[in-house]
Design a protein around this motif. Structure first.
Motif, mmCIF file in Angstrom:
data_model
loop_
_atom_site.group_PDB
_atom_site.id
_atom_site.type_symbol
_atom_site.label_atom_id
_atom_site.label_comp_id
_atom_site.label_asym_id
_atom_site.label_seq_id
_atom_site.Cartn_x
_atom_site.Cartn_y
_atom_site.Cartn_z
ATOM 1 N N ALA A 120 43.227 38.159 20.135
ATOM 2 C CA ALA A 120 42.535 37.970 21.411
ATOM 3 C C ALA A 120 43.208 38.846 22.472
ATOM 4 O O ALA A 120 44.405 39.110 22.400
ATOM 5 N N PRO A 121 42.434 39.303 23.462
ATOM 6 C CA PRO A 121 43.040 40.073 24.554
ATOM 7 C C PRO A 121 44.134 39.264 25.238
ATOM 8 O O PRO A 121 44.052 38.037 25.327
ATOM 9 N N THR A 122 45.176 39.950 25.692
ATOM 10 C CA THR A 122 46.286 39.271 26.356
ATOM 11 C C THR A 122 46.288 39.626 27.837
ATOM 12 O O THR A 122 45.802 40.675 28.244
ATOM 13 N N ALA A 123 46.865 38.714 28.606
ATOM 14 C CA ALA A 123 46.968 38.948 30.044
ATOM 15 C C ALA A 123 47.811 40.186 30.295
ATOM 16 O O ALA A 123 48.726 40.495 29.551
ATOM 17 N N ASN A 124 47.477 40.888 31.348
ATOM 18 C CA ASN A 124 48.165 42.123 31.672
ATOM 19 C C ASN A 124 48.673 42.006 33.103
ATOM 20 O O ASN A 124 47.903 42.151 34.048
ATOM 21 N N LEU A 125 49.966 41.722 33.233
ATOM 22 C CA LEU A 125 50.569 41.593 34.557
ATOM 23 C C LEU A 125 51.521 42.751 34.800
ATOM 24 O O LEU A 125 52.369 43.058 33.972
ATOM 25 N N PRO A 166 43.135 44.075 34.295
ATOM 26 C CA PRO A 166 42.250 43.677 33.192
ATOM 27 C C PRO A 166 43.063 43.442 31.914
ATOM 28 O O PRO A 166 44.051 44.131 31.665
ATOM 29 N N PRO A 167 42.655 42.467 31.109
ATOM 30 C CA PRO A 167 43.423 42.159 29.884
ATOM 31 C C PRO A 167 43.431 43.329 28.908
ATOM 32 O O PRO A 167 42.524 44.148 28.878
ATOM 33 N N ILE A 168 44.516 43.385 28.127
ATOM 34 C CA ILE A 168 44.643 44.415 27.092
ATOM 35 C C ILE A 168 44.253 43.792 25.756
ATOM 36 O O ILE A 168 44.748 42.734 25.388
ATOM 37 N N ASN A 169 43.384 44.463 25.042
ATOM 38 C CA ASN A 169 42.983 43.989 23.715
ATOM 39 C C ASN A 169 43.711 44.825 22.670
ATOM 40 O O ASN A 169 43.256 45.895 22.276
#
Length: 168
Positions: free
Chosen positions: A138-143, A150-153
């Motif tokens: 699943a895409p992960t949070a991108n901080l 936007p999340p990274i997949n």
């Protein structure tokens, strides 16, 4: 040439789980051949995306070693404009490439090993595209510095313009 094309097709189809197609074969049988518009797909998979699609596969080899030795003396392979797709379907633990080659039933009394030497001294990919899709990720949070982007997949990666030159 037609005989070589037929033998190559039979060999690949006998040793892989997917059909291989090539539109044409040309070149000098004594030094090297070029396959045009090659495609390799897994047979019986729910994913029908070809593992490999190549505009041209150029090979060079030693005809004398091919005829007289227990080796596959391919001195170089060039893949021109290949699309390479690695896919892991949802709920599956293996990549499509892992199921490409047929496994042979093991005879406990057979101690013989694979006796043919594959002598590949040069592999080159020109202008390739590599796609790796893992449907289980699943895409992960991108901080970045506390700011949400936007999340990274990581399960859907695409690399274009891939050039690789590997020599032994």
């Amino acid at each position: 040439r037609n005989s070589a094309h037929s033998r190559l097709t039979t060999y690949v189809n006998d040793n892989t789980t997917g059909p291989r197609t090539a539109e044409t074969l040309d070149g000098n049988f004594f030094t090297g051949l070029t396959l045009h518009n090659v495609q390799l797909t897994l047979k019986g998979s729910t994913d029908t995306t070809p593992i490999l699609r190549v505009g041209e596969v150029f090979t060079r080899y030693s005809i004398i070693d091919l005829l007289t030795a227990d080796e596959l003396p391919i001195t170089s392979v060039i893949l021109r404009s290949p699309d390479i797709h690695f896919v892991k379907l949802k709920g599956d633990s293996s990549w499509n490439i892992e199921r490409l080659f047929k496994s042979r039933p093991k005879d406990p009394n057979d101690t013989a090993k694979f006796r043919m030497t594959i002598d590949l001294t040069s592999l080159r990919i020109e202008n390739g595209k590599l796609i790796a899709r893992d449907m289980n990720v699943a895409p992960t949070a991108n901080l970045v510095k506390g700011k949400a982007l936007p999340p990274i997949n990581w399960g859907d990666i695409s690399i274009e313009g891939l050039d690789l030159d590997r020599r032994a």
